[in-house]
Motif scaffolding. Sequence first.
Motif, short mmCIF file in Angstrom:
data_model
loop_
_atom_site.label_atom_id
_atom_site.label_comp_id
_atom_site.label_asym_id
_atom_site.label_seq_id
_atom_site.Cartn_x
_atom_site.Cartn_y
_atom_site.Cartn_z
N LEU A 345 21.47 -29.15 -22.70
CA LEU A 345 22.54 -28.20 -22.42
C LEU A 345 22.04 -26.76 -22.37
O LEU A 345 22.59 -25.93 -21.63
CB LEU A 345 23.64 -28.32 -23.48
CG LEU A 345 24.70 -29.38 -23.27
CD1 LEU A 345 25.61 -29.48 -24.49
CD2 LEU A 345 25.54 -29.06 -22.03
N TYR A 350 26.87 -24.62 -18.70
CA TYR A 350 28.08 -24.98 -19.44
C TYR A 350 28.17 -24.16 -20.73
O TYR A 350 27.15 -23.83 -21.35
CB TYR A 350 28.07 -26.46 -19.81
CG TYR A 350 27.97 -27.41 -18.66
CD1 TYR A 350 29.06 -27.65 -17.82
CD2 TYR A 350 26.78 -28.09 -18.40
CE1 TYR A 350 28.96 -28.54 -16.76
CE2 TYR A 350 26.68 -28.98 -17.34
CZ TYR A 350 27.76 -29.20 -16.52
OH TYR A 350 27.66 -30.08 -15.47
N SER A 352 28.95 -24.11 -24.66
CA SER A 352 28.83 -25.10 -25.73
C SER A 352 30.04 -24.93 -26.64
O SER A 352 30.09 -24.02 -27.47
CB SER A 352 27.53 -24.88 -26.51
OG SER A 352 27.38 -25.84 -27.51
N ILE A 460 24.68 -35.89 -19.11
CA ILE A 460 24.82 -34.46 -18.85
C ILE A 460 23.82 -34.02 -17.78
O ILE A 460 24.15 -33.19 -16.92
CB ILE A 460 24.67 -33.66 -20.15
CG1 ILE A 460 25.88 -33.93 -21.05
CG2 ILE A 460 24.52 -32.17 -19.87
CD1 ILE A 460 25.75 -33.39 -22.45
N SER A 464 25.38 -32.52 -14.19
CA SER A 464 24.98 -31.17 -13.80
C SER A 464 24.48 -31.13 -12.37
O SER A 464 24.38 -30.05 -11.78
CB SER A 464 23.91 -30.63 -14.75
OG SER A 464 22.67 -31.31 -14.56
#
Length: 679
Positions: A345, A350, A352, A460, A464
Amino acid sequence: MNSQRTAIIMGSLGFLILLLSTSSLPAQSAPQVTSQKSRQDASTADASRRAAWQIQLGARVAGLASQLPRLDVVVLVPDLATWIDEVRRWGSRGTWPVLIEDDRFTPIFLRKFAPRQLVRRASVGEDVPESAAARRALAREIQNSFWRPASEADDSLSTATIYRNLGWRPPGIVATDFGDPAWPAALVLAMLRGQLLVDLPGDFGAPNGSIDEPEFVSLDRTVTGFFESSGWNWKALGDDLDALTVCRSLPVRVRMPRSPEQLPMIPNLNVDRQRTPLALTDLLCRNADGSRYAVCGWIFGSEIRSIYMAMCSLFIDRDSIGLVDGYDGRRGGTMYAHSNTEEVLSALSYESGFQGQGEQTSRANWLPLMSGGVPSDVLFVNSSGQAGFMEMASGTRLQAADLPALKHPLALYLIHSFSLFAPQTPNSIGGRWLDRGVYAYVGSCNEPMLGAFRPASHIIRQISLFVPFIVAARLDEGEFSKPWRVVTIGDPLMLVEQPSLRRINTLEAMVEVDEVDVDVRPDLVRRLRAEEDVTPGMLRDLHLLGQDELATGLWTNLGDDATPEHARAFLPVLFERGVTGDYRKAFALAGEPAGEAREMLWTLHGGRCDNLRNPSDVSLFERNLRVDMMAQDLEALMPSIVRTRGQGSQRAAVVSAMNRDPGRTDMNGLTAMLEKYPR
């Protein structure tokens, strides 16, 4: 739509080409070649193309979405007939969310979407066609009108013909029973995703149940027939039709014999291969050899909820990702540890929204942390347990009653056994999440084993890159790519794009408001400037528009003039602000209402109701045990009951609850609880 439709489609294809080129993906079809080397190159390119089919599918979805004009508007309607009338207005001037207004899903949608314009329409006063055939004809007329260019005079053309004339390849099929409450969701998902809309009637059973081999064979044959008769390529992932969305009531499970080679070979798991329970959404869309030809998603429930789920998928921006790791290091190993996911991440755009692992995910920490609702748009959770509870850190256990009321819509990936065993039951884990406002959900209907789930870090990475959320959750190789027990609820084409890569074609225009309708924001301003008396509707609408500070000022000025109706309208503001004492006072003034107000009471006091010291507060909670969760709520409240009334008061509290004429589920729970407290 007018002639802009052709430009939209061509623009969509242009976006796709751009995205594919920037992603270093091969062309969708290899040129014809004759030499052996060329054939080898073509084979390699084809293999690469198929390996990247998930990204190509997401790029097609993102490309179309980026070209369809959108208005920064939400329209609220009172009934289905008015909803249909409003959806008919979509076209070249834009699209926008349309919700049937309620007090559960509407507020959380609006708080997240935060529209510039909010319109509340009066009922058109018409009846929706009663017959499924008439509804089917109406839905197809609306879809075709949306896609047909103004230059096309023939209004008898099928959806497929219109798509072909435009050069559009539909990414999937949406199937519904037009007698089922979820058919409106099917309509809008077919319209705005450019899919085929088909009729899937019949009674296959309720979501909590299962179907046997004859029923599944019939259903599967019908679904395969939709793809076969479509006229587009469909037999392999990476061709034209790669998704199926089922919008109707269906059983979550299939029980039928499977040969050993058709099921995962799992060491140390004794699988009943005669009638093993499998997830219906995983067993559908399979070729005869077991390979998958499309990914299946599922939406069911009331008109209000199914429409909400579709509108969330189509219009809500998913900006933040939260991680909750209930594993303690001995389970899952490093592959499933969310510490790895945090590293993934960190390189993406994005937000968090929330991380919790180890002791942070114990029940004692979870409850106060979630007392304001889940702060993330997408939540990844590792846990274990059964349909009615989640095992978290330190040997603690979360029950359905511990799952919070939400402040905004949520997509959920839950690594957990049996969470969707009974998705229609609000006091089960999965049923509770869906009841609260989860609109996309990956979970399991039976014991799946950990390997059936992809680690969050893997998912993820894929989402993405424009891979749809549900598509990213599916395994493409290995034993668990065979039909198994992971259930996928929601729109299978829903994307979770990185905010930095998201493209939305938002127009500055607003919708025209008829005299009988209300443009909420300017109407509120007019009334406030005129110093009209504060009404409950003013407080409610200020909250919907995100104006909590102004609502609080009006509430304060009301003072002793506040009525129960004012208090009821103001409760969501107090929940949003997290003011527990004021919430209890307003809740009492409001007449201790059930429904969302009661849900917010328990969520707001998460982790605190076992530490109450005021007898009146204890009695307040005792009077407001939630339906289907009375035993769970009473168990949580019991330390406060003992503290204020002394040891030996437990049995009397249980008997008192049993005397309130509870339903069967609550009576069973209370009866079991009573056995813990002998006379």
